[in-house]
Design an enzyme around this catalytic site. Structure first.
Site, mmCIF file in Angstrom:
data_model
loop_
_atom_site.group_PDB
_atom_site.id
_atom_site.type_symbol
_atom_site.label_atom_id
_atom_site.label_comp_id
_atom_site.label_asym_id
_atom_site.label_seq_id
_atom_site.Cartn_x
_atom_site.Cartn_y
_atom_site.Cartn_z
ATOM 1 N N ASN A 9 -8.454 -0.935 -2.684
ATOM 2 C CA ASN A 9 -7.879 0.198 -3.410
ATOM 3 C C ASN A 9 -6.512 -0.240 -3.919
ATOM 4 O O ASN A 9 -5.555 -0.300 -3.158
ATOM 5 C CB ASN A 9 -7.768 1.390 -2.447
ATOM 6 N N LYS A 11 -4.564 1.238 -5.849
ATOM 7 C CA LYS A 11 -3.652 2.376 -6.043
ATOM 8 C C LYS A 11 -2.924 2.244 -7.384
ATOM 9 O O LYS A 11 -3.499 1.738 -8.341
ATOM 10 C CB LYS A 11 -2.683 2.496 -4.853
ATOM 11 N N HIS A 99 -8.994 10.762 -1.071
ATOM 12 C CA HIS A 99 -8.005 9.891 -0.426
ATOM 13 C C HIS A 99 -6.821 10.740 0.045
ATOM 14 O O HIS A 99 -6.435 11.703 -0.619
ATOM 15 C CB HIS A 99 -7.534 8.809 -1.399
ATOM 16 N N GLU A 101 -3.772 10.326 -0.065
ATOM 17 C CA GLU A 101 -2.660 10.450 -1.019
ATOM 18 C C GLU A 101 -2.964 11.523 -2.066
ATOM 19 O O GLU A 101 -2.062 12.209 -2.533
ATOM 20 C CB GLU A 101 -2.381 9.082 -1.671
ATOM 21 N N GLU A 171 -9.654 7.033 7.422
ATOM 22 C CA GLU A 171 -8.324 6.483 7.167
ATOM 23 C C GLU A 171 -7.275 7.374 7.820
ATOM 24 O O GLU A 171 -6.832 8.363 7.220
ATOM 25 C CB GLU A 171 -8.045 6.415 5.659
ATOM 26 N N GLY A 177 -0.449 2.232 4.809
ATOM 27 C CA GLY A 177 0.765 1.660 4.223
ATOM 28 C C GLY A 177 1.932 1.582 5.181
ATOM 29 O O GLY A 177 3.060 1.335 4.772
ATOM 30 N N SER A 217 -3.762 -0.051 6.878
ATOM 31 C CA SER A 217 -3.127 -1.311 7.269
ATOM 32 C C SER A 217 -4.117 -2.381 7.739
ATOM 33 O O SER A 217 -3.821 -3.120 8.679
ATOM 34 C CB SER A 217 -2.036 -1.063 8.321
HETATM 35 P P1 PGA Z 1 -3.236 0.328 3.280
HETATM 36 O O1 PGA Z 1 -3.981 1.492 2.460
HETATM 37 O O2 PGA Z 1 -4.254 -0.764 3.525
HETATM 38 O O3 PGA Z 1 -2.121 -0.142 2.372
HETATM 39 O O4 PGA Z 1 -2.741 0.924 4.550
HETATM 40 C C1 PGA Z 1 -5.298 1.843 2.745
HETATM 41 C C2 PGA Z 1 -5.750 2.959 1.841
HETATM 42 O O5 PGA Z 1 -4.966 3.882 1.598
HETATM 43 O O6 PGA Z 1 -6.886 2.963 1.339
#
Ligand code: PGA
Length: 255
Positions: A9, A11, A99, A101, A171, A177, A217
């Site tokens: 992803n 983003k 997601h 976010e 997640e 992140g 992560s």
């Molecule tokens: P990350 O994000 O690997 O940077 O923690 C994962 C995601 O949001 O899909």
């Protein structure tokens, strides 16, 4: 047997040139003999990434391109939105839904995720439906309640036949992140619970075949241990998917 899937992803990152370079490096070297691989660039670069990948290898289920979001209406006066038909028209195979976010910053509720999931399942796209609890919710012992509500909310009214086309991603919001990964045991516990929920909602055949990805992560050095858990069927990778070598190492860690 559930075939692992490793999705990147991207983003809201990278330029067109960087997207092309990253897609080239991954398309050239990704070994899909043990895992499906999906790249999810920003919408504006979907076509660039798709064409780049197609110039190197066959693009389809095993090596696919996915969108990070889609709208639930087929067409019309919805400024700024993109429909499933537009993604299909391009040749996109996957789409991430719900997601954290988008839930957090774009205020997507379980109802919105449900509407989008219904629309996506009526198309040829494969949805990757995300669920996950915040740190506060985990510390209050509400993890199962929260991911259960998100799962039930997303799949409300979705038939077994259509639900069997979906992929789930757990997640934990506190691990996205932040560099804080859920331990393999913490992740496995929730994946196991989610699979049980799928069995209860549908049946054991669907629960057994449902692919549940872990995200939060995931890095090259923790992927193998996470992916070795019984109910973890792949990874949804954010930050570590922006560099070809790290993402390729995560793909290589899939069993
Ligand atoms: P990350 O994000 O690997 O940077 O923690 C994962 C995601 O949001 O899909």
């Amino acid at each position: 047997m559930r075939r692992p899937l490793i999705a990147g992803n991207w983003k809201m990152n990278l330029t067109r040139e960087q997207s092309r370079n990253l897609a080239t490096a991954i398309a050239m070297d990704a070994n899909t003999s043990r895992a499906d691989v999906v790249l999810c660039p920003p919408a504006i670069y979907l076509e660039t990434v798709l064409e780049t990948a197609r110039s190197i290898r066959t693009v389809g289920n095993e090596f696919g391109i996915g969108a990070q979001n889609v709208y639930d209406k087929p067409n019309g006066a919805f400024t700024g939105e993109i429909s499933t038909a537009m993604l299909e028209d391009l040749g996109i195979g996957y789409v991430i839904l719900g997601h954290s976010e988008r839930r957090q910053f774009m205020h997507e509720s379980d109802d919105v995720v449900n509407a989008k999931l219904n629309t996506v399942l009526a198309s040829s796209l494969t949805p990757i439906v995300c669920v996950g609890e915040t740190l506060e919710e985990r510390e209050a012992g509400r993890t199962l309640e929260v991911v259960g509500r998100q799962f039930e909310g997303a799949f409300a009214g979705v038939s077994e036949g259509l639900a069997s086309r979906a992929i789930l991603a757990y997640e934990p919001v506190w691990a996205i992140g932040t560099g804080k990964t859920a331990t393999p045991e913490q992740a496995q516990e929730v994946h196991h619970d989610l699979r049980k929920l799928a069995v209860l909602r549908y049946n054991s055949a669907l629960g057994d075949s449902l692919r549940i990805l872990y995200g939060g992560s995931v890095k090259a050095d923790n992927a193998a241990e996470l992916l070795s858990q019984a109910d973890i069927d792949g990874a949804l990778v954010g930050g570590a998917s922006l560099q070809a070598d790290t993402f390729l190492r995560i793909i290589a860690a899939a069993r």
